[in-house]
Design a protein around this motif. Sequence first.
Motif, PDB file in Angstrom:
ATOM      1  N   SER A  46      39.234  46.004  38.536  1.00 52.33           N
ATOM      2  CA  SER A  46      38.452  44.781  38.366  1.00 52.33           C
ATOM      3  C   SER A  46      37.182  45.033  37.572  1.00 52.33           C
ATOM      4  O   SER A  46      36.780  44.211  36.747  1.00 52.33           O
ATOM      5  CB  SER A  46      38.093  44.188  39.736  1.00 52.33           C
ATOM      6  OG  SER A  46      39.259  43.824  40.443  1.00 52.33           O
TER       7      SER A  46
ATOM      8  N   LYS B 186      46.143  47.110  42.795  1.00 54.80           N
ATOM      9  CA  LYS B 186      47.023  46.017  42.401  1.00 54.80           C
ATOM     10  C   LYS B 186      48.484  46.442  42.286  1.00 54.80           C
ATOM     11  O   LYS B 186      49.392  45.678  42.624  1.00 54.80           O
ATOM     12  CB  LYS B 186      46.549  45.401  41.082  1.00 54.80           C
ATOM     13  CG  LYS B 186      45.254  44.607  41.201  1.00 54.80           C
ATOM     14  CD  LYS B 186      44.876  43.951  39.890  1.00 54.80           C
ATOM     15  CE  LYS B 186      43.556  43.189  40.012  1.00 54.80           C
ATOM     16  NZ  LYS B 186      43.679  42.012  40.896  1.00 54.80           N
TER      17      LYS B 186
ATOM     18  N   CYS C 124      38.128  45.521  33.849  1.00 59.82           N
ATOM     19  CA  CYS C 124      38.541  44.230  33.293  1.00 59.82           C
ATOM     20  C   CYS C 124      37.316  43.346  33.026  1.00 59.82           C
ATOM     21  O   CYS C 124      37.179  42.771  31.941  1.00 59.82           O
ATOM     22  CB  CYS C 124      39.496  43.537  34.259  1.00 59.82           C
ATOM     23  SG  CYS C 124      40.244  42.027  33.616  1.00 59.82           S
TER      24      CYS C 124
ATOM     25  N   CYS D 135      43.005  47.966  26.966  1.00 60.99           N
ATOM     26  CA  CYS D 135      42.709  46.534  27.021  1.00 60.99           C
ATOM     27  C   CYS D 135      41.500  46.235  26.139  1.00 60.99           C
ATOM     28  O   CYS D 135      40.566  47.034  26.034  1.00 60.99           O
ATOM     29  CB  CYS D 135      42.475  46.062  28.448  1.00 60.99           C
ATOM     30  SG  CYS D 135      41.040  46.787  29.283  1.00 60.99           S
TER      31      CYS D 135
ATOM     32  N   ARG E 262      49.035  45.114  35.198  1.00 55.93           N
ATOM     33  CA  ARG E 262      48.911  44.109  36.260  1.00 55.93           C
ATOM     34  C   ARG E 262      47.467  43.659  36.470  1.00 55.93           C
ATOM     35  O   ARG E 262      47.217  42.584  37.004  1.00 55.93           O
ATOM     36  CB  ARG E 262      49.478  44.654  37.573  1.00 55.93           C
ATOM     37  CG  ARG E 262      50.994  44.826  37.590  1.00 55.93           C
ATOM     38  CD  ARG E 262      51.475  45.165  38.992  1.00 55.93           C
ATOM     39  NE  ARG E 262      52.925  45.330  39.044  1.00 55.93           N
ATOM     40  CZ  ARG E 262      53.550  46.490  38.993  1.00 55.93           C
ATOM     41  NH1 ARG E 262      52.849  47.614  38.870  1.00 55.93           N
ATOM     42  NH2 ARG E 262      54.862  46.557  39.067  1.00 55.93           N
ATOM     43  N   ALA E 263      46.525  44.499  36.065  1.00 64.75           N
ATOM     44  CA  ALA E 263      45.101  44.167  36.257  1.00 64.75           C
ATOM     45  C   ALA E 263      44.472  43.573  35.014  1.00 64.75           C
ATOM     46  O   ALA E 263      43.312  43.165  35.041  1.00 64.75           O
ATOM     47  CB  ALA E 263      44.334  45.427  36.657  1.00 64.75           C
ATOM     48  N   CYS E 264      45.234  43.486  33.935  1.00 59.16           N
ATOM     49  CA  CYS E 264      44.683  43.085  32.634  1.00 59.16           C
ATOM     50  C   CYS E 264      44.719  41.560  32.495  1.00 59.16           C
ATOM     51  O   CYS E 264      45.509  40.999  31.742  1.00 59.16           O
ATOM     52  CB  CYS E 264      45.481  43.746  31.513  1.00 59.16           C
ATOM     53  SG  CYS E 264      44.659  43.698  29.925  1.00 59.16           S
ATOM     54  N   GLU E 265      43.851  40.886  33.229  1.00 68.14           N
ATOM     55  CA  GLU E 265      43.863  39.431  33.293  1.00 68.14           C
ATOM     56  C   GLU E 265      43.015  38.822  32.172  1.00 68.14           C
ATOM     57  O   GLU E 265      41.806  39.029  32.117  1.00 68.14           O
ATOM     58  CB  GLU E 265      43.341  38.977  34.659  1.00 68.14           C
ATOM     59  CG  GLU E 265      44.164  39.516  35.818  1.00 68.14           C
ATOM     60  CD  GLU E 265      43.483  39.326  37.160  1.00 68.14           C
ATOM     61  OE1 GLU E 265      42.319  38.865  37.162  1.00 68.14           O
ATOM     62  OE2 GLU E 265      44.093  39.650  38.190  1.00 68.14           O
ATOM     63  N   GLY E 266      43.653  38.083  31.272  1.00 70.61           N
ATOM     64  CA  GLY E 266      42.932  37.397  30.214  1.00 70.61           C
ATOM     65  C   GLY E 266      42.484  38.280  29.071  1.00 70.61           C
ATOM     66  O   GLY E 266      41.649  37.881  28.264  1.00 70.61           O
TER      67      GLY E 266
ATOM     68  N   LYS F  26      35.624  41.958  29.459  1.00 64.80           N
ATOM     69  CA  LYS F  26      35.476  40.520  29.219  1.00 64.80           C
ATOM     70  C   LYS F  26      34.061  40.146  28.803  1.00 64.80           C
ATOM     71  O   LYS F  26      33.873  39.256  27.961  1.00 64.80           O
ATOM     72  CB  LYS F  26      35.872  39.729  30.469  1.00 64.80           C
ATOM     73  CG  LYS F  26      37.364  39.672  30.718  1.00 64.80           C
ATOM     74  CD  LYS F  26      37.675  38.864  31.971  1.00 64.80           C
ATOM     75  CE  LYS F  26      39.172  38.758  32.203  1.00 64.80           C
ATOM     76  NZ  LYS F  26      39.489  38.012  33.446  1.00 64.80           N
TER      77      LYS F  26
END
Length: 293
Positions: free
Chosen positions: A130, A199, A133, A265, A149-153, A137
Motif C-alpha cells: 500500500s 494481498k 502504491c 509500477c 494484485r496491489a497495483c491499483e490504478g 500515485k
Amino acid sequence: MTLLTYEIFSQIIEQGSFAKTAKIMHLTPSAISHAVSSMEEEIGTAVFVRDKNGTKLTATGEQLYPYIMKIIQANNGLNQKLDEMKGLETGFVKIGCTNTVCLAWMSDIITTFTEVHPGIQLQLFQGSYSDVCEWTKIGAIDLGIISERACEGLEFEALYKDELKCVAPKGYFDKKIKKITPEELENQPFVVQQDSYNKDVNSYLYEHHLEVRANCHILDEQSTIAMVQCGAGLSIMPTLFIKTNTADVDIYPLEPKEYRLLGLCYLDKSLISSATAALASHIREYVKKWEQE
C-alpha cells in the motif's frame, strides 16, 4: 500557475509543512505562503488545510495532485533529455519496494546500476504494498516494485512470477506429506502479515474459502518466519524471501500451485524521465539474469 508553484505544491505534500518546504527549496516562508495563496486565488478554493498535525490536502488538492505530478515528471524528463543531447547522463530516481524485494534484489541492483550510470543518483524507499502504491500515485517515487494484485490504478509491467509456499514449524506435518493442499490448511494456526503486506496470501485464502486462526499479526517477513520457527503457526510466503532466509523450518509447495506476479509500477510510463527509464531497463535485465542463476 508557474512550474515553481507546482514544485512548491509537491514539496509541501512530501515534507508535510510550509516551513520545511521553504528550507528544502531555499525560499522564505513568506514566498511559500504567497505561492500557495496565489494558487488558491486562481483556483477559487483552498488546496491545503493546516492544523496541529501538519499540512494536508483538501478534496480539491487531492484532485489536482496527480495532474500536477505529471507536469513535474514531464519537466524532469525534458531536462534530462536536454542533458542527454549535450552528452551528459544525469538524473535522480526514487524507487520504492517491499521488504522482500529489498532483501533479495536491491543491493545488487543499486550497485550494478551505479557502476554503469555513475551520474544518476538513486534513492530507495521501503514499505508495504500500500505504501509503494500510494507513493507512486502521489509522485513521491518515480517507480515501484510490487505485486500486480496491489497495483491499483497504476500502470504495471510484469517482471517475475514468484511461487508462494507453505512454511511450517519443523516436524509439524507428517513426513509422508510432500505438498500442502487447501484442505490441510483449514482451521490451522497462522502467522499472518497485515493486509497492506499480505494481498497475495489473502487472495489465496479467499479463493479457497479458507478459515485460519491468526495467532500472530506481523509486519515483516523476518519476524513472520521467526514466529513460524518457534511454533506459533503456519504461514504462506514467497519463494523470493525464502531463498534469503536460513530459518530452521519445513517448506512445502502448495497444491495447486500459487504465485504472485512482481513487476514495475508507474503513475504514467509515457512521462518517466530518461534516468527512470534507464533504471527500469536495468532492473529488467537484472531479474532475467537472476532467474537464470
